[in-house]
Design a protein around this motif. Structure first.
Motif, PDB file in Angstrom:
ATOM      1  N   ASN A 155       0.835  -1.203   0.000  1.00 28.77           N
ATOM      2  CA  ASN A 155       0.000   0.000   0.000  1.00 28.77           C
ATOM      3  C   ASN A 155       0.876   1.263   0.000  1.00 28.77           C
ATOM      4  OD1 ASN A 155      -2.178   1.920   1.718  1.00 28.77           O
ATOM      5  ND2 ASN A 155      -3.065   0.532   0.232  1.00 28.77           N
ATOM      6  N   ALA A 156       0.274   2.419   0.291  1.00 32.16           N
ATOM      7  CA  ALA A 156       0.992   3.690   0.176  1.00 32.16           C
ATOM      8  C   ALA A 156       0.232   4.763   0.930  1.00 32.16           C
ATOM      9  CB  ALA A 156       1.090   4.090  -1.297  1.00 32.16           C
ATOM     10  N   ASN A 157       0.961   5.714   1.500  1.00 31.02           N
ATOM     11  CA  ASN A 157       0.279   6.852   2.115  1.00 31.02           C
ATOM     12  C   ASN A 157       0.409   8.083   1.206  1.00 31.02           C
ATOM     13  OD1 ASN A 157       2.686   8.300   2.781  1.00 31.02           O
ATOM     14  ND2 ASN A 157       2.936   7.030   4.614  1.00 31.02           N
ATOM     15  N   LYS A 158      -0.074   9.214   1.660  1.00 31.30           N
ATOM     16  CA  LYS A 158      -0.177  10.376   0.773  1.00 31.30           C
ATOM     17  C   LYS A 158       1.186  10.837   0.264  1.00 31.30           C
ATOM     18  CE  LYS A 158      -3.217  14.295   0.261  1.00 31.30           C
ATOM     19  NZ  LYS A 158      -4.275  15.075   0.920  1.00 31.30           N
ATOM     20  N   ARG A 159       2.221  10.692   1.079  1.00 33.23           N
ATOM     21  CA  ARG A 159       3.566  11.073   0.648  1.00 33.23           C
ATOM     22  C   ARG A 159       3.995  10.238  -0.562  1.00 33.23           C
ATOM     23  NH1 ARG A 159       5.707  10.046   5.134  1.00 33.23           N
ATOM     24  NH2 ARG A 159       6.685   8.063   4.655  1.00 33.23           N
ATOM     25  N   HIS A 160       3.660   8.945  -0.524  1.00 31.03           N
ATOM     26  CA  HIS A 160       4.011   8.071  -1.651  1.00 31.03           C
ATOM     27  C   HIS A 160       3.176   8.400  -2.885  1.00 31.03           C
ATOM     28  CE1 HIS A 160       4.680   5.490   2.081  1.00 31.03           C
ATOM     29  NE2 HIS A 160       5.861   5.932   1.716  1.00 31.03           N
ATOM     30  N   TRP A 161       1.929   8.789  -2.658  1.00 34.00           N
ATOM     31  CA  TRP A 161       1.085   9.188  -3.800  1.00 34.00           C
ATOM     32  C   TRP A 161       1.692  10.419  -4.479  1.00 34.00           C
ATOM     33  CZ3 TRP A 161      -3.373   7.131  -6.032  1.00 34.00           C
ATOM     34  CH2 TRP A 161      -3.879   5.976  -5.422  1.00 34.00           C
ATOM     35  N   PHE A 162       2.182  11.339  -3.675  1.00 31.46           N
ATOM     36  CA  PHE A 162       2.797  12.537  -4.246  1.00 31.46           C
ATOM     37  C   PHE A 162       4.079  12.173  -4.997  1.00 31.46           C
ATOM     38  CE2 PHE A 162       5.537  16.286  -4.082  1.00 31.46           C
ATOM     39  CZ  PHE A 162       4.689  17.228  -4.632  1.00 31.46           C
ATOM     40  N   LYS A 163       4.913  11.331  -4.374  1.00 31.89           N
ATOM     41  CA  LYS A 163       6.165  10.924  -5.025  1.00 31.89           C
ATOM     42  C   LYS A 163       5.890  10.148  -6.319  1.00 31.89           C
ATOM     43  CE  LYS A 163       9.275  10.629  -1.046  1.00 31.89           C
ATOM     44  NZ  LYS A 163      10.090   9.706  -0.227  1.00 31.89           N
ATOM     45  N   ALA A 164       4.837   9.326  -6.302  1.00 36.11           N
ATOM     46  CA  ALA A 164       4.490   8.560  -7.508  1.00 36.11           C
ATOM     47  C   ALA A 164       4.097   9.508  -8.636  1.00 36.11           C
ATOM     48  CB  ALA A 164       3.352   7.592  -7.200  1.00 36.11           C
ATOM     49  N   GLY A 165       3.372  10.573  -8.291  1.00 39.04           N
ATOM     50  CA  GLY A 165       3.004  11.567  -9.303  1.00 39.04           C
ATOM     51  C   GLY A 165       4.239  12.220  -9.903  1.00 39.04           C
ATOM     52  N   GLN A 166       5.233  12.493  -9.049  1.00 36.17           N
ATOM     53  CA  GLN A 166       6.489  13.061  -9.555  1.00 36.17           C
ATOM     54  C   GLN A 166       7.200  12.079 -10.489  1.00 36.17           C
ATOM     55  OE1 GLN A 166       8.413  13.924  -5.732  1.00 36.17           O
ATOM     56  NE2 GLN A 166       8.283  16.105  -6.217  1.00 36.17           N
ATOM     57  N   ALA A 167       7.226  10.798 -10.107  1.00 32.84           N
ATOM     58  CA  ALA A 167       7.914   9.786 -10.923  1.00 32.84           C
ATOM     59  C   ALA A 167       7.242   9.651 -12.290  1.00 32.84           C
ATOM     60  CB  ALA A 167       7.930   8.444 -10.192  1.00 32.84           C
ATOM     61  N   LEU A 168       5.907   9.609 -12.293  1.00 33.61           N
ATOM     62  CA  LEU A 168       5.203   9.495 -13.580  1.00 33.61           C
ATOM     63  C   LEU A 168       5.405  10.753 -14.415  1.00 33.61           C
ATOM     64  CD1 LEU A 168       1.690   7.866 -13.016  1.00 33.61           C
ATOM     65  CD2 LEU A 168       3.771   6.809 -13.903  1.00 33.61           C
ATOM     66  N   GLY A 169       5.411  11.903 -13.738  1.00 32.67           N
ATOM     67  CA  GLY A 169       5.598  13.170 -14.452  1.00 32.67           C
ATOM     68  C   GLY A 169       6.933  13.238 -15.180  1.00 32.67           C
ATOM     69  N   ARG A 170       7.963  12.619 -14.586  1.00 29.62           N
ATOM     70  CA  ARG A 170       9.306  12.614 -15.187  1.00 29.62           C
ATOM     71  C   ARG A 170       9.463  11.536 -16.260  1.00 29.62           C
ATOM     72  NH1 ARG A 170      11.366  13.686  -9.797  1.00 29.62           N
ATOM     73  NH2 ARG A 170      11.445  11.469  -9.315  1.00 29.62           N
ATOM     74  N   ALA A 171       8.539  10.585 -16.307  1.00 32.01           N
ATOM     75  CA  ALA A 171       8.730   9.401 -17.161  1.00 32.01           C
ATOM     76  C   ALA A 171       8.457   9.707 -18.629  1.00 32.01           C
ATOM     77  CB  ALA A 171       7.811   8.279 -16.684  1.00 32.01           C
TER      78      ALA A 171
END
Ligand SMILES: [Zn+2]
Length: 349
Positions: A295-311
């Motif tokens: 699973n993931a908390n809000k910090r991970h959701w934010f980091k995931a958005g950054q990772a996808l944004g850079r991809a």
């Protein structure tokens, strides 16, 4: 409106059904569904092996990997009509336990958390859904349909964070990583590993098809066969298969002081090779860590958005291998050769 519903724990009950419009009590943000990704958990729920309906109801709206467009942002100021959003899946337990109390519901201690589309809250496979503004993650508009990959990316964002947290108990400058499994989680874990500048290797069963190419196009190295034969001792292993033999082999090949992060959930199977005590002895002598991550908390959701944004968008686009209409949801739940991520598409982006 239409939705894909299931009576949890009863196989064969999934259907494309008429359900009432979402009620404001479900959240002040009203969203039009664009797409919902399908994963192994959805298949288990439809097979009657998992899942819980909301209290007092028999059926559950399926789906937890969402992407939608805001129809009505409600009174909160953070969102606008037309924004692309993804709904956070887990809600803290009502007690709450210490972890849920501080917003780390991914680490819930008492198991009384709830999850949209899985555990006691309707999911996102309906034409419209509502969400609380604090659980609606706005996604980069340029991702378009690829925003549907945000939820699986949160899983790897947390896994990498766990690896760092436990790795830093000593001098920690990892250079090499092995990812076992080349499904959506494995491929996204490899993508994040490359974004971190690591020498990434991915091991999976396939010898042809799109997965070896996707790995190579990340600038990573593809292996098929046994973990024992990768030919190096990784600093980090992100295990995404849940297969006992792969896990046991991973614990044996990890380098001294290395971290094995388990993200796959499996069961049963037989092991060939050393006993648990033999494997443990090697872990002790090499200061290895095995860490489970879910699973993931809000910090991970934010980091995931950054990772996808850079991809790279075209690389991400190759992960979505099939789109099915909601009325054809049964097809989306069937695995086909070379499927990576299958989505049920409700509307155009
Ligand atoms: Zn909790």
């Amino acid at each position: 409106m239409k939705a894909i519903t299931v009576e949890p724990k009863i196989p064969g009950t999934a259907m494309f059904a008429d359900v009432p419009e979402p009620v404001p009590g479900g959240g002040s943000v009203l969203v039009e569904a664009i797409a919902v990704g399908v994963c192994g958990t959805d298949i288990e729920i439809v097979e009657g092996k998992y899942g819980w309906a909301p209290p007092g109801k028999r059926s559950l709206v399926l789906g937890h990997e969402s992407l939608g467009r805001v129809i009505d942002p409600g009174p909160s100021g953070g969102l606008q009509k037309g924004d692309l959003v993804v709904g956070i899946v887990r809600r803290p337990d009502p007690v709450p336990c210490p972890n849920c109390a501080v917003g780390e519901w991914d680490m819930c201690r008492n198991g009384q958390y709830t999850e949209r589309g899985i555990k006691q809250i309707d999911g996102f496979m309906s034409e419209r859904w509502r969400i609380e503004p604090e659980y609606a993650m706005k996604v980069d508009r340029t991702l378009g349909l690829l925003g549907v990959l945000l939820e699986p990316t949160t899983v790897v964002a947390k896994a990498w964070e766990q690896v760092d947290l436990v790795g830093r108990r000593a001098f920690w400058e990892p250079r090499t990583a092995l990812v076992t499994g080349a499904g959506p989680i494995g491929l996204l874990a490899a993508m994040v590993g490359r974004q971190r500048g690591l020498d990434v290797h991915v091991l999976s069963r396939e010898t042809s098809g799109s997965k070896p190419d996707l790995v190579r196009d990340l600038g990573a190295t593809y292996h098929s066969g046994s973990v024992k034969d990768v030919g190096f001792e990784p600093d980090v292993i992100i295990e995404c298969t849940g297969v006992g033999q792969v896990i046991s082999d991973s614990v044996q090949v990890i380098g001294a002081g290395g971290v094995v992060c388990l993200t796959g959930v499996g069961s049963g199977g037989r092991l060939v090779g050393p006993s648990t005590a033999d494997v443990a002895a090697e872990m002790v002598l090499q200061n290895n860590i095995i860490v489970g991550s879910v699973n993931a908390n809000k910090r991970h959701w934010f980091k995931a958005g950054q990772a996808l944004g850079r991809a790279d968008r075209s690389w991400l686009g190759r992960l979505v291998t099939r789109r099915e209409r909601p009325e054809d949801f049964a097809r989306a739940l069937q695995r086909e050769n070379d499927d990576i991520k299958v989505v049920v598409q409700f509307a155009e982006v």
